[in-house]
Structures are given as structure tokens and as C-alpha cells.
Design a protein around this motif. Sequence first.
Motif, PDB file in Angstrom:
ATOM      1  N   UNK A   1       0.836  -1.206   0.000  1.00  0.00           N
ATOM      2  CA  UNK A   1       0.000   0.000   0.000  1.00  0.00           C
ATOM      3  C   UNK A   1       0.863   1.245   0.000  1.00  0.00           C
ATOM      4  N   UNK A   2       0.518   2.198  -0.863  1.00  0.00           N
ATOM      5  CA  UNK A   2       1.200   3.496  -0.879  1.00  0.00           C
ATOM      6  C   UNK A   2       0.409   4.448   0.018  1.00  0.00           C
ATOM      7  N   UNK A   3       1.028   4.946   1.106  1.00  0.00           N
ATOM      8  CA  UNK A   3       0.274   5.735   2.096  1.00  0.00           C
ATOM      9  C   UNK A   3       0.256   7.227   1.796  1.00  0.00           C
ATOM     10  N   UNK A   4      -0.869   7.855   2.103  1.00  0.00           N
ATOM     11  CA  UNK A   4      -1.048   9.296   1.951  1.00  0.00           C
ATOM     12  C   UNK A   4      -1.713   9.802   3.227  1.00  0.00           C
ATOM     13  N   UNK A   5      -1.085  10.747   3.881  1.00  0.00           N
ATOM     14  CA  UNK A   5      -1.632  11.292   5.133  1.00  0.00           C
ATOM     15  C   UNK A   5      -2.427  12.555   4.850  1.00  0.00           C
ATOM     16  N   UNK A   6      -3.663  12.591   5.352  1.00  0.00           N
ATOM     17  CA  UNK A   6      -4.513  13.766   5.188  1.00  0.00           C
ATOM     18  C   UNK A   6      -4.981  14.241   6.559  1.00  0.00           C
TER      19      UNK A   6
ATOM     20  N   UNK B   1     -12.476  12.579   0.084  1.00  0.00           N
ATOM     21  CA  UNK B   1     -11.172  12.611  -0.564  1.00  0.00           C
ATOM     22  C   UNK B   1     -11.237  11.807  -1.848  1.00  0.00           C
ATOM     23  N   UNK B   2     -10.323  12.110  -2.753  1.00  0.00           N
ATOM     24  CA  UNK B   2     -10.254  11.401  -4.018  1.00  0.00           C
ATOM     25  C   UNK B   2      -8.803  11.348  -4.482  1.00  0.00           C
ATOM     26  N   UNK B   3      -8.397  10.185  -4.977  1.00  0.00           N
ATOM     27  CA  UNK B   3      -7.054   9.985  -5.506  1.00  0.00           C
ATOM     28  C   UNK B   3      -7.189   9.565  -6.966  1.00  0.00           C
ATOM     29  N   UNK B   4      -6.419  10.229  -7.831  1.00  0.00           N
ATOM     30  CA  UNK B   4      -6.526   9.952  -9.266  1.00  0.00           C
ATOM     31  C   UNK B   4      -5.150   9.814  -9.890  1.00  0.00           C
ATOM     32  N   UNK B   5      -5.092   8.990 -10.926  1.00  0.00           N
ATOM     33  CA  UNK B   5      -3.904   8.870 -11.760  1.00  0.00           C
ATOM     34  C   UNK B   5      -4.090   9.799 -12.953  1.00  0.00           C
ATOM     35  N   UNK B   6      -3.108  10.679 -13.185  1.00  0.00           N
ATOM     36  CA  UNK B   6      -3.181  11.597 -14.318  1.00  0.00           C
ATOM     37  C   UNK B   6      -2.398  10.981 -15.483  1.00  0.00           C
ATOM     38  N   UNK B   7      -3.098  10.685 -16.545  1.00  0.00           N
ATOM     39  CA  UNK B   7      -2.456  10.034 -17.698  1.00  0.00           C
ATOM     40  C   UNK B   7      -2.937  10.723 -18.981  1.00  0.00           C
ATOM     41  N   UNK B   8      -1.978  11.277 -19.714  1.00  0.00           N
ATOM     42  CA  UNK B   8      -2.301  12.003 -20.949  1.00  0.00           C
ATOM     43  C   UNK B   8      -3.329  13.118 -20.700  1.00  0.00           C
ATOM     44  N   UNK B   9      -3.170  13.778 -19.544  1.00  0.00           N
ATOM     45  CA  UNK B   9      -4.042  14.889 -19.215  1.00  0.00           C
ATOM     46  C   UNK B   9      -5.397  14.495 -18.684  1.00  0.00           C
ATOM     47  N   UNK B  10      -5.678  13.207 -18.562  1.00  0.00           N
ATOM     48  CA  UNK B  10      -6.969  12.739 -18.075  1.00  0.00           C
ATOM     49  C   UNK B  10      -6.831  12.130 -16.676  1.00  0.00           C
ATOM     50  N   UNK B  11      -7.909  12.282 -15.884  1.00  0.00           N
ATOM     51  CA  UNK B  11      -7.932  11.733 -14.534  1.00  0.00           C
ATOM     52  C   UNK B  11      -8.542  10.334 -14.548  1.00  0.00           C
ATOM     53  N   UNK B  12      -7.837   9.402 -13.945  1.00  0.00           N
ATOM     54  CA  UNK B  12      -8.358   8.044 -13.780  1.00  0.00           C
ATOM     55  C   UNK B  12      -8.500   7.809 -12.282  1.00  0.00           C
ATOM     56  N   UNK B  13      -9.733   7.739 -11.806  1.00  0.00           N
ATOM     57  CA  UNK B  13     -10.001   7.600 -10.375  1.00  0.00           C
ATOM     58  C   UNK B  13      -9.467   6.270  -9.848  1.00  0.00           C
ATOM     59  N   UNK B  14      -8.805   6.321  -8.702  1.00  0.00           N
ATOM     60  CA  UNK B  14      -8.239   5.127  -8.083  1.00  0.00           C
ATOM     61  C   UNK B  14      -8.997   4.786  -6.802  1.00  0.00           C
ATOM     62  N   UNK B  15      -9.024   3.522  -6.476  1.00  0.00           N
ATOM     63  CA  UNK B  15      -9.662   3.060  -5.243  1.00  0.00           C
ATOM     64  C   UNK B  15      -8.738   3.372  -4.069  1.00  0.00           C
ATOM     65  N   UNK B  16      -9.117   4.353  -3.259  1.00  0.00           N
ATOM     66  CA  UNK B  16      -8.323   4.750  -2.093  1.00  0.00           C
ATOM     67  C   UNK B  16      -9.111   4.429  -0.838  1.00  0.00           C
ATOM     68  N   UNK B  17      -8.456   3.753   0.099  1.00  0.00           N
ATOM     69  CA  UNK B  17      -9.145   3.347   1.321  1.00  0.00           C
ATOM     70  C   UNK B  17      -8.422   3.861   2.548  1.00  0.00           C
ATOM     71  N   UNK B  18      -9.215   4.174   3.558  1.00  0.00           N
ATOM     72  CA  UNK B  18      -8.647   4.574   4.836  1.00  0.00           C
ATOM     73  C   UNK B  18      -8.030   3.366   5.512  1.00  0.00           C
TER      74      UNK B  18
ATOM     75  N   UNK C   1      -4.759   7.344   4.142  1.00  0.00           N
ATOM     76  CA  UNK C   1      -5.405   6.580   3.085  1.00  0.00           C
ATOM     77  C   UNK C   1      -4.321   5.896   2.263  1.00  0.00           C
ATOM     78  N   UNK C   2      -4.677   4.834   1.586  1.00  0.00           N
ATOM     79  CA  UNK C   2      -3.692   4.096   0.812  1.00  0.00           C
ATOM     80  C   UNK C   2      -4.258   3.624  -0.508  1.00  0.00           C
ATOM     81  N   UNK C   3      -3.367   3.474  -1.485  1.00  0.00           N
ATOM     82  CA  UNK C   3      -3.763   2.938  -2.786  1.00  0.00           C
ATOM     83  C   UNK C   3      -2.888   1.738  -3.119  1.00  0.00           C
TER      84      UNK C   3
END
Length: 481
Positions: free
Chosen positions: A54-59, A68-85, A118-120
Motif C-alpha cells: 500500500x502506498x500511504x497518503x496522510x490527510x 477525498x479522491x485519488x486519481x492517476x493523471x495520464x495524458x491529461x486525463x484523470x483516472x479515479x483510483x480506489x483509495x481506502x482509509x 489513506x492508501x492505494x
Amino acid sequence: MQNPHTKSGFIKIAGLIALVVVILLGMFMLSSDSFEKESPTIHLKSTSWNLKGTFPIEVSDNAGIKSYQVSLIENGQKISLDAQKLTKQNEICAAKSANIAPLTQNITTQSPIKSFCIGIQKPQNLKNNIQSFLLEVSVTDTSKWNFFRGNTTTKQFHIQVDTKKPQIAIVANSYKITQGGSALIIFKAEDENLKNIKINNGNLDFTPQPFYKEGFYISLLAWSKLHEDFNAKIIAEDSAGNVSVAPINYFKQKKQYRDSTIPLTENFIDGKISSLVQEIGERNLEDFADKIAIFRYINEEVRENTFQRVLNASSFVDTESLVENFSIQAFAPLKNGAVMASFGDHRTFTYQGENVSESNHMGLDLASIKQAPVILNNAGIVTLNEFVGIDGNALVIYHGLGLSTLYAHLTSTNVQIGDSLEKDTIIANTGNTGLALGDHLHFSVLVQGYEVWNAEWMDSSWIKTNITNVIAQAKDIINKL
């Protein structure tokens, strides 16, 4: 027809009332916690990842996190990722969060939490052999500011992909280690994102120091007399979460230490033990149920507190300065001192035929004349000079490379905390302070705070074979690389 002056007056009054309401509302909004304007914070402990686990992100936020929302930015577009507490059991952030079930993104909690992690997981659509990617994190708080929409923070992070483990290579080490004794290790550790290095012996951790040239490390380590097993290994971790483990192959030599049984007498408990309770001053004799409770307090609770105080004074390791050499002479702190008690003695105390307490003697007791001068055989810095529980008046001197010496039961000392002392300095005089029945010196050698077998460090031949020669050998090898 309505009087125009009356209508105009009504409008003025209504306008004035509205203005007051607006002012009061504004003052309420500015002073109310519900309308706080501070935006949430987003923190990453690292911007590199090995794509495992898990890659951790502290908020965090003063008011509380709403979504909260975590997204992957690819070619200028947002791809929503499943992020869990993350829960307490598996979170690896520094945030303090409640132990509740994982939350998916954009779910509003019933009771706002001010800080959590939260982690992805590895994004499924991430390309193979990718070296980095762009991550966007957006967090909204529970504030009613911004027309009840709350404050939102959005940040983008460039995440470096690092799947390469740190490289560890042992350069030189002591051939053997004895239970209760010490050993040396010198090794090389390489990684662009090296974060942490430690040595674990199966029970305790030891911190290495930079040695001689960049990328090389040195450390003393110990095999505690109190532990039966010993399995030493170097553990290196980088900031992406990659971990390497390298075993250290010492010849392990078991040692049998002395066991003794000591009957407790009324005079001993009423005399020395009770006097020490009063001198420490933390509890009254009337607080104890019986004489055995008084003895156990000194032999167990005060002994443990003494150990912790000495540990704190002798466990410092300088991980910034480069160790170019380490020269140490055999210790002989008391001229013509006779051995009164040896390192590692296990003592069982009995009272009226029953076993009531135990202890391990983790030093060497030496006696000569009363108030004999105590000699410092190696240069060092004073890290402790105070009355410490069962040790009485005590000194701890740090000699470098995680090595310290303890001098206990002293009548008086001739040094101060922070003094840099030359070898052959007379630092104190022996005494019978603390848990001592007669005038003597309790002498201990400590490796990163843990007592080790004194005899090794009082033997010039052992020091040459296990310390001096190993360092010289390591330097020769490093110079040829």
C-alpha cells in the motif's frame, strides 16, 4: 394613499436591520469553527514506490475530513483510483486515526475525523517498466465555508517507481561472538534512495555509523546474556519500501554464567534496603505490605528504572559523522582491584526458605582500598553523572562507536556532564552508595546501551583480534575496491 415618508422610513429601518443581521452573520462566520477557512493538508512520507503493498497518503484538517479522491493523471486525463482509509493494524502513516472499517473515496463519515491515512494499491492500468507517474490527491473538509462547500486542497505528486532493492556486501567482521559478549561488523550498503539501515541480532536492534569512505558502515553489536538465541543480520530499506537482508555469519559460542542463591536477612532489609527506599524518596516504607514488598521494589522496579536511565545515557549513536578509525585500550579502572562479583551472575533471593526475587549482575565488582581512585583508561565524554537508583552515585562515559562504560556506587566524582576527558584521568572515588554493602566499584561496559561481558574489553589481545585487526583488514579491502 400611503405616506411616502412613512414608506421611506420603513425601508431605511428594514435596511438597517438587514445590515445588522449581515454584520452579525459575518461576525459569527468569522468566529465560528464551523466556518473555518483553513484548507486540509496532504502529506507523503515518500515520493518513490516499489508498487508493492500500500502506498500511504496522510490527510488532516482542523475541522475534519469530509471526502477525498485519488486519481492517476495520464495524458491529461484523470483516472479515479480506489483509495481506502487504513486502520491502525496496517496503517504506515504517522497519522493517528480511529480503528474503523476502510472507507472508499467520497464517503462522508458520520463523525468527522481530523487526521488519518489513506492508501492505494498499484493502479491496474499502469504501464510495464514505467519509471514515474503523476498522482493527484484532492481532499475536502467539513467546514461550512465557501457557501457550505468546505475548503478543498488538491495536489499533484510525481511518484518515482523504484523496484530495485538496496545492495549489501559484508567487508569484514569479528570471527566469533560469545553469549553476553560483543562483535564488530563493517559492510557496504548502496541505494539511491537509502532510507534506513539497522542490525538486528534476533532480539535487539543496533545502529551502524558511516565508516572510512562513502557507502561503508561500521557497528559494534552485542549478544545479551539474557537471550539464548542470536541471529545477526543487516537490514537495509529504501524510501520506496524495498528491503534487503544480509546475514552475518559469526561463530556463536555459548557461555555458562554463575548461578547463586542469596538468603535475605531481617537486618539487610531493615537496614540497607529500607535506607535506600528513603534515599530514593519516591515511596514511603509505610506504603509496602511487608518486607518482601520493600525488597522487590528495590530489586525489581528500581533496578529496571536504573537500567532504563543508564540505557538512555549510553545508547546515542552518531549517524552523521564519518568514523575513520576507532582505537581503544584495555580497561583497568581500579588499580590492584580484587574481583568481588563477576559479570552475568544470576542471583535468586530467598526469604524464610522461599524464592522471592531474582536479578542478573551485569557488571564487574572490584574492590581495593576505601575511596580508591577510579581511572579512565580511554578518552571519552561524560553522558551521566548523578545518583541513579541501585547504582548510587554513577558515571557513564561515551568512548565512540556506540561504546560506553559505567562506574557505579561512587563516593564522589571529579567530572561534569559534557566534559571531554583524556585517558588516565582520575574521574571518581569508590564508595558504597546505592545497593552496595561495602566500598567497591561496579564497572560495566555497554554497547549502544546494553551491558556486555567486561572481560573482553579488559583484554588487549581480544581487542586487537576482534576490533583493531578487523578495522585494519576492512580498510585494506576498501582501498583495493
